[in-house]
Design an enzyme around this catalytic site. Structure first.
Site, PDB file in Angstrom:
ATOM      1  N   ARG A   1       0.834  -1.197   0.000  1.00  0.00           N
ATOM      2  CA  ARG A   1       0.000   0.000   0.000  1.00  0.00           C
ATOM      3  C   ARG A   1       0.866   1.242   0.000  1.00  0.00           C
ATOM      4  NH1 ARG A   1      -4.415   0.507   4.633  1.00  0.00           N
ATOM      5  NH2 ARG A   1      -5.392  -1.117   3.378  1.00  0.00           N
TER       6      ARG A   1
ATOM      7  N   GLY B   1     -13.442   1.176   1.974  1.00  0.00           N
ATOM      8  CA  GLY B   1     -12.044   1.243   1.559  1.00  0.00           C
ATOM      9  C   GLY B   1     -11.113   1.232   2.750  1.00  0.00           C
ATOM     10  N   CYS B   2      -9.902   1.706   2.542  1.00  0.00           N
ATOM     11  CA  CYS B   2      -8.910   1.753   3.621  1.00  0.00           C
ATOM     12  C   CYS B   2      -9.462   2.528   4.811  1.00  0.00           C
ATOM     13  CB  CYS B   2      -7.632   2.412   3.112  1.00  0.00           C
ATOM     14  SG  CYS B   2      -6.399   2.686   4.392  1.00  0.00           S
ATOM     15  N   PHE B   3      -9.400   1.928   5.979  1.00  0.00           N
ATOM     16  CA  PHE B   3     -10.002   2.573   7.148  1.00  0.00           C
ATOM     17  C   PHE B   3      -9.264   3.814   7.619  1.00  0.00           C
ATOM     18  CE2 PHE B   3      -8.371  -1.526   9.460  1.00  0.00           C
ATOM     19  CZ  PHE B   3      -7.042  -1.209   9.174  1.00  0.00           C
ATOM     20  N   TRP B   4      -8.043   4.029   7.177  1.00  0.00           N
ATOM     21  CA  TRP B   4      -7.300   5.214   7.603  1.00  0.00           C
ATOM     22  C   TRP B   4      -8.057   6.502   7.272  1.00  0.00           C
ATOM     23  CZ3 TRP B   4      -2.088   3.560   4.931  1.00  0.00           C
ATOM     24  CH2 TRP B   4      -1.536   2.477   5.645  1.00  0.00           C
TER      25      TRP B   4
END
Length: 223
Positions: A6, A54-57
């Protein structure tokens, strides 16, 4: 996509940003109507909402900046406790989605308002099993409803947005009852705040906060 891939891919995307956008990326937020069906603001104990997009960030960072939200945790939902580990989630075979648990004050923000933020700036609900550079069912768009009321409101809002043709492509967001939520590893928590200059964050997630402030100035909280 695993943690190393990533970050590596993000560096490549930043290098290409002047020439093109990654497949599936949404460059602009979408202004959406208020939910016609919503829970009224009311005093009472704090409530929980769980969203995957999507990406939890980035999703975590968006909701951390919404007034009325008291706590946001990145984690996993949709699979078993035994498989709720980042190393396994990346295989796309656990049933889990990267998700965030949002604890909010129903006297200050409604579930429908959280949904509006979720669909508008937190992610793109028209991307199936992916978000921008991240591909796989673990990055799917899904609402894990914590109550029958939440499920009704979420389904009604999706129907409302579909009828209004709010997006150029069909909404693929699933709505299913929340069975369990498992917090992610400590190094995933508050990732945007702790790594604001990481290329993946700069390109994919930081713009979401800009869009949040632009579209929801009354709901935005700094810090």
């Amino acid at each position: 996509m695993n943690f190393i891939r990533r970050s590596t891919l993000a560096i490549a995307l930043v290098a290409l940003v002047g020439a093109c956008s990654p497949a599936g990326a949404r460059s602009k937020p979408v202004a959406l109507p208020d939910a016609k069906l919503d829970a009224p603001l009311a005093t009472g104990k704090q409530q929980v909402a769980v969203f995957a997009g999507g990406c939890f960030w980035g999703v975590e960072a968006v909701f951390e900046h919404v007034k009325g939200v008291k706590d946001v945790v990145s984690g996993y939902s949709g699979g078993s406790a035994m498989s709720a580990r980042y190393a396994l989630i990346g295989t796309g075979k656990t049933g889990h989605a990267e998700a965030v648990r949002v604890v909010y004050d129903p006297n200050l923000v409604s579930y429908g308002q959280l949904l509006k933020v979720y669909f508008s700036v937190a992610h793109d609900p028209t991307q199936l099993n992916r978000q921008a550079p991240d591909v796989g069912p673990q990055y799917r768009s899904q609402i894990f409803s914590a109550s029958s009321e939440q499920q009704k409101i979420a389904n009604a809002y999706i129907g409302q947005l579909t009828a209004a043709k709010a997006f150029p492509s069909p909404i693929v967001t699933k709505v299913e009852p929340l069975k369990a939520f498992y917090p992610a590893e400590a190094y995933h928590q508050d990732y945007l705040r702790l790594h604001p200059n990481e290329p993946y964050i700069v390109y994919n997630d930081a713009p979401k906060l800009v869009h949040l402030k632009q579209l929801f100035p009354q709901m935005y909280k700094g810090g």
